[in-house]
Design a protein around this motif. Structure first.
Motif, PDB file in Angstrom:
ATOM      1  N   PRO A   3       1.000  -1.516  -0.044  1.00 16.95           N
ATOM      2  CA  PRO A   3      -0.011   0.049  -0.258  1.00 16.95           C
ATOM      3  C   PRO A   3       0.816   0.965  -0.576  1.00 16.95           C
ATOM      4  CG  PRO A   3      -0.828  -1.493   1.712  1.00 16.95           C
ATOM      5  CD  PRO A   3       0.321  -2.330   0.966  1.00 16.95           C
ATOM      6  N   SER A   4       1.986   1.023   0.650  1.00 16.68           N
ATOM      7  CA  SER A   4       2.701   2.322   0.925  1.00 16.68           C
ATOM      8  C   SER A   4       3.444   2.833  -0.101  1.00 16.68           C
ATOM      9  CB  SER A   4       3.880   2.603   1.731  1.00 16.68           C
ATOM     10  OG  SER A   4       4.624   1.436   1.281  1.00 16.68           O
ATOM     11  N   ARG A   5       3.176   1.863  -1.981  1.00 19.42           N
ATOM     12  CA  ARG A   5       3.622   2.426  -2.510  1.00 19.42           C
ATOM     13  C   ARG A   5       3.035   2.688  -4.125  1.00 19.42           C
ATOM     14  NH1 ARG A   5       8.122  -2.178  -4.920  1.00 19.42           N
ATOM     15  NH2 ARG A   5       8.457  -0.345  -5.798  1.00 19.42           N
ATOM     16  N   LEU A   6       1.688   2.358  -3.172  1.00 23.56           N
ATOM     17  CA  LEU A   6       0.605   3.014  -4.880  1.00 23.56           C
ATOM     18  C   LEU A   6      -0.010   3.758  -4.344  1.00 23.56           C
ATOM     19  CD1 LEU A   6      -2.214   0.597  -3.353  1.00 23.56           C
ATOM     20  CD2 LEU A   6      -0.845   0.476  -5.692  1.00 23.56           C
ATOM     21  N   PRO A   7       0.372   5.131  -6.368  1.00 20.66           N
ATOM     22  CA  PRO A   7       0.132   6.437  -6.178  1.00 20.66           C
ATOM     23  C   PRO A   7      -1.562   6.635  -5.348  1.00 20.66           C
ATOM     24  CG  PRO A   7      -0.626   5.036  -7.842  1.00 20.66           C
ATOM     25  CD  PRO A   7       0.036   3.986  -6.988  1.00 20.66           C
ATOM     26  N   PRO A   8      -1.441   7.685  -4.989  1.00 21.10           N
ATOM     27  CA  PRO A   8      -2.262   8.822  -4.476  1.00 21.10           C
ATOM     28  C   PRO A   8      -4.171   8.065  -5.502  1.00 21.10           C
ATOM     29  CG  PRO A   8      -1.334  10.298  -4.455  1.00 21.10           C
ATOM     30  CD  PRO A   8      -0.650   8.855  -5.043  1.00 21.10           C
ATOM     31  N   SER A   9      -5.064   7.438  -4.940  1.00 18.01           N
ATOM     32  CA  SER A   9      -6.507   7.078  -5.374  1.00 18.01           C
ATOM     33  C   SER A   9      -7.297   7.448  -4.161  1.00 18.01           C
ATOM     34  CB  SER A   9      -6.386   6.151  -5.694  1.00 18.01           C
ATOM     35  OG  SER A   9      -7.165   5.276  -6.111  1.00 18.01           O
ATOM     36  N   ARG A  10      -8.176   8.334  -5.116  1.00 19.78           N
ATOM     37  CA  ARG A  10      -9.558   8.164  -4.665  1.00 19.78           C
ATOM     38  C   ARG A  10     -10.284   6.725  -3.991  1.00 19.78           C
ATOM     39  NH1 ARG A  10     -13.467  12.992  -5.763  1.00 19.78           N
ATOM     40  NH2 ARG A  10     -14.035  12.512  -4.378  1.00 19.78           N
ATOM     41  N   LEU A  11      -9.858   6.122  -4.520  1.00 19.67           N
ATOM     42  CA  LEU A  11     -10.653   4.491  -4.022  1.00 19.67           C
ATOM     43  C   LEU A  11      -9.963   3.710  -3.243  1.00 19.67           C
ATOM     44  CD1 LEU A  11     -11.191   2.947  -7.716  1.00 19.67           C
ATOM     45  CD2 LEU A  11     -12.169   4.449  -6.703  1.00 19.67           C
ATOM     46  N   PRO A  12     -10.550   3.020  -2.276  1.00 21.31           N
ATOM     47  CA  PRO A  12     -10.030   2.379  -1.221  1.00 21.31           C
ATOM     48  C   PRO A  12      -8.463   1.260  -1.351  1.00 21.31           C
ATOM     49  CG  PRO A  12     -12.703   1.976  -1.454  1.00 21.31           C
ATOM     50  CD  PRO A  12     -11.765   2.743  -3.023  1.00 21.31           C
ATOM     51  N   LEU A  13      -8.248   0.625  -0.198  1.00 24.29           N
ATOM     52  CA  LEU A  13      -7.454  -0.251  -0.323  1.00 24.29           C
ATOM     53  C   LEU A  13      -8.234  -1.686  -0.612  1.00 24.29           C
ATOM     54  CD1 LEU A  13      -4.771   0.195   1.897  1.00 24.29           C
ATOM     55  CD2 LEU A  13      -5.102   0.715  -0.413  1.00 24.29           C
ATOM     56  N   MET A  14      -9.131  -1.971   0.281  1.00 26.84           N
ATOM     57  CA  MET A  14     -10.032  -2.813   0.131  1.00 26.84           C
ATOM     58  C   MET A  14     -11.600  -2.670   0.545  1.00 26.84           C
ATOM     59  SD  MET A  14     -11.813  -4.986   3.005  1.00 26.84           S
ATOM     60  CE  MET A  14     -11.024  -4.912   3.920  1.00 26.84           C
ATOM     61  N   TRP A  15     -12.960  -3.091  -0.553  1.00 23.89           N
ATOM     62  CA  TRP A  15     -14.062  -3.315   0.095  1.00 23.89           C
ATOM     63  C   TRP A  15     -14.780  -4.885   0.712  1.00 23.89           C
ATOM     64  CZ3 TRP A  15     -12.986  -0.864  -4.908  1.00 23.89           C
ATOM     65  CH2 TRP A  15     -13.583   0.482  -5.610  1.00 23.89           C
ATOM     66  N   GLN A  16     -15.927  -4.426   1.648  1.00 23.06           N
ATOM     67  CA  GLN A  16     -15.803  -5.698   1.974  1.00 23.06           C
ATOM     68  C   GLN A  16     -17.400  -5.533   1.853  1.00 23.06           C
ATOM     69  OE1 GLN A  16     -15.208  -7.006   6.635  1.00 23.06           O
ATOM     70  NE2 GLN A  16     -16.881  -8.456   6.355  1.00 23.06           N
ATOM     71  N   LEU A  17     -18.298  -6.798   1.440  1.00 17.49           N
ATOM     72  CA  LEU A  17     -19.871  -6.825   1.254  1.00 17.49           C
ATOM     73  C   LEU A  17     -20.408  -6.614   2.838  1.00 17.49           C
ATOM     74  CD1 LEU A  17     -21.764  -6.902  -1.313  1.00 17.49           C
ATOM     75  CD2 LEU A  17     -22.236  -9.445  -0.426  1.00 17.49           C
ATOM     76  N   TYR A  18     -21.315  -5.138   2.674  1.00 14.33           N
ATOM     77  CA  TYR A  18     -22.415  -5.325   3.216  1.00 14.33           C
ATOM     78  C   TYR A  18     -23.469  -6.125   2.783  1.00 14.33           C
ATOM     79  CZ  TYR A  18     -19.829  -4.024   7.635  1.00 14.33           C
ATOM     80  OH  TYR A  18     -18.807  -3.755   8.781  1.00 14.33           O
ATOM     81  N   PRO A  19     -24.477  -5.873   4.013  1.00 16.94           N
ATOM     82  CA  PRO A  19     -26.160  -6.043   4.007  1.00 16.94           C
ATOM     83  C   PRO A  19     -26.921  -4.136   3.009  1.00 16.94           C
ATOM     84  CG  PRO A  19     -25.796  -7.071   6.199  1.00 16.94           C
ATOM     85  CD  PRO A  19     -24.108  -6.049   5.855  1.00 16.94           C
ATOM     86  N   GLY A  20     -27.264  -4.623   2.202  1.00 17.96           N
ATOM     87  CA  GLY A  20     -28.003  -3.694   1.344  1.00 17.96           C
ATOM     88  C   GLY A  20     -27.451  -3.219   0.692  1.00 17.96           C
ATOM     89  N   ARG A  21     -27.544  -3.933  -0.493  1.00 17.86           N
ATOM     90  CA  ARG A  21     -26.717  -3.939  -1.404  1.00 17.86           C
ATOM     91  C   ARG A  21     -25.823  -2.848  -1.698  1.00 17.86           C
ATOM     92  NH1 ARG A  21     -28.613  -5.387  -6.246  1.00 17.86           N
ATOM     93  NH2 ARG A  21     -27.862  -4.129  -7.117  1.00 17.86           N
ATOM     94  N   ARG A  22     -24.793  -2.777  -0.885  1.00 16.77           N
ATOM     95  CA  ARG A  22     -23.206  -1.829  -0.360  1.00 16.77           C
ATOM     96  C   ARG A  22     -22.251  -2.738  -0.072  1.00 16.77           C
ATOM     97  NH1 ARG A  22     -25.086   1.092   5.363  1.00 16.77           N
ATOM     98  NH2 ARG A  22     -25.159  -0.889   6.591  1.00 16.77           N
ATOM     99  N   TYR A  23     -21.049  -2.281  -0.218  1.00 15.09           N
ATOM    100  CA  TYR A  23     -20.020  -2.614   0.895  1.00 15.09           C
ATOM    101  C   TYR A  23     -19.251  -1.354   2.021  1.00 15.09           C
ATOM    102  CZ  TYR A  23     -19.163  -5.836  -3.037  1.00 15.09           C
ATOM    103  OH  TYR A  23     -19.641  -6.903  -3.908  1.00 15.09           O
ATOM    104  N   ARG A  24     -18.700  -1.465   2.045  1.00  9.99           N
ATOM    105  CA  ARG A  24     -17.690  -1.146   3.515  1.00  9.99           C
ATOM    106  C   ARG A  24     -16.283  -0.876   3.025  1.00  9.99           C
ATOM    107  NH1 ARG A  24     -18.156  -0.270  10.154  1.00  9.99           N
ATOM    108  NH2 ARG A  24     -17.070   1.733   9.750  1.00  9.99           N
ATOM    109  N   SER A  25     -15.809   0.154   2.750  1.00 11.18           N
ATOM    110  CA  SER A  25     -14.421   0.687   2.579  1.00 11.18           C
ATOM    111  C   SER A  25     -13.438   0.260   3.816  1.00 11.18           C
ATOM    112  CB  SER A  25     -14.060   1.572   1.405  1.00 11.18           C
ATOM    113  OG  SER A  25     -14.467   2.902   1.922  1.00 11.18           O
TER     114      SER A  25
END
Length: 130
Positions: A80-102
């Protein structure tokens, strides 16, 4: 916490109108990925070891990401420390209600998850902080 489920509609193909032709896409019959982890810029990997390419879509009112499940040459995973800046998260996890938690504790709703000619596309939209 994780949850799964096919996207709505039971995975049926679209209607055909007067000619009876089939719609060229289907609602994905597969489950949404439970986790998506960054591998390198614009490439995520799910728990089934499938790769997803990401395209960020920014508008004045929202941040969305198109994730396309296609196999790509991965190369080495970047720390992760070598990745360029991004507005996207490093990880998403599926949650209930058709959504992800980042990984930054934000939430992203599943706008749609479809399959076209065997290729899955999923669009996520960042939800505003409560």
């Amino acid at each position: 916490m994780s949850g799964g489920g096919a996207t709505g509609g039971g995975g049926a193909t679209g209607g055909g109108g007067a000619t009876g032709g089939a719609c060229p896409f289907t609602v994905s019959r597969s489950l949404h990925p439970d986790h998506l982890w960054i591998w390198r810029p614009n490439v995520y990997v799910d728990e089934m070891d499938r790769t997803w390419l990401s395209i960020t879509i920014e508008t004045e009112i929202s941040l969305q990401v198109l994730l396309r499940q296609i196999e790509v040459s991965r190369g080495e995973a970047l720390q992760p420390s070598r990745l360029p800046p991004s507005r996207l998260p490093l990880m998403w996890q599926l949650y209930p209600g058709r959504r992800y938690r980042s990984s930054d504790s934000g939430f992203w709703r599943i706008v749609y998850h479809i399959e076209i000619n065997g290729v899955e596309d999923m669009v996520l939209e960042q939800l505003p902080d409560p």
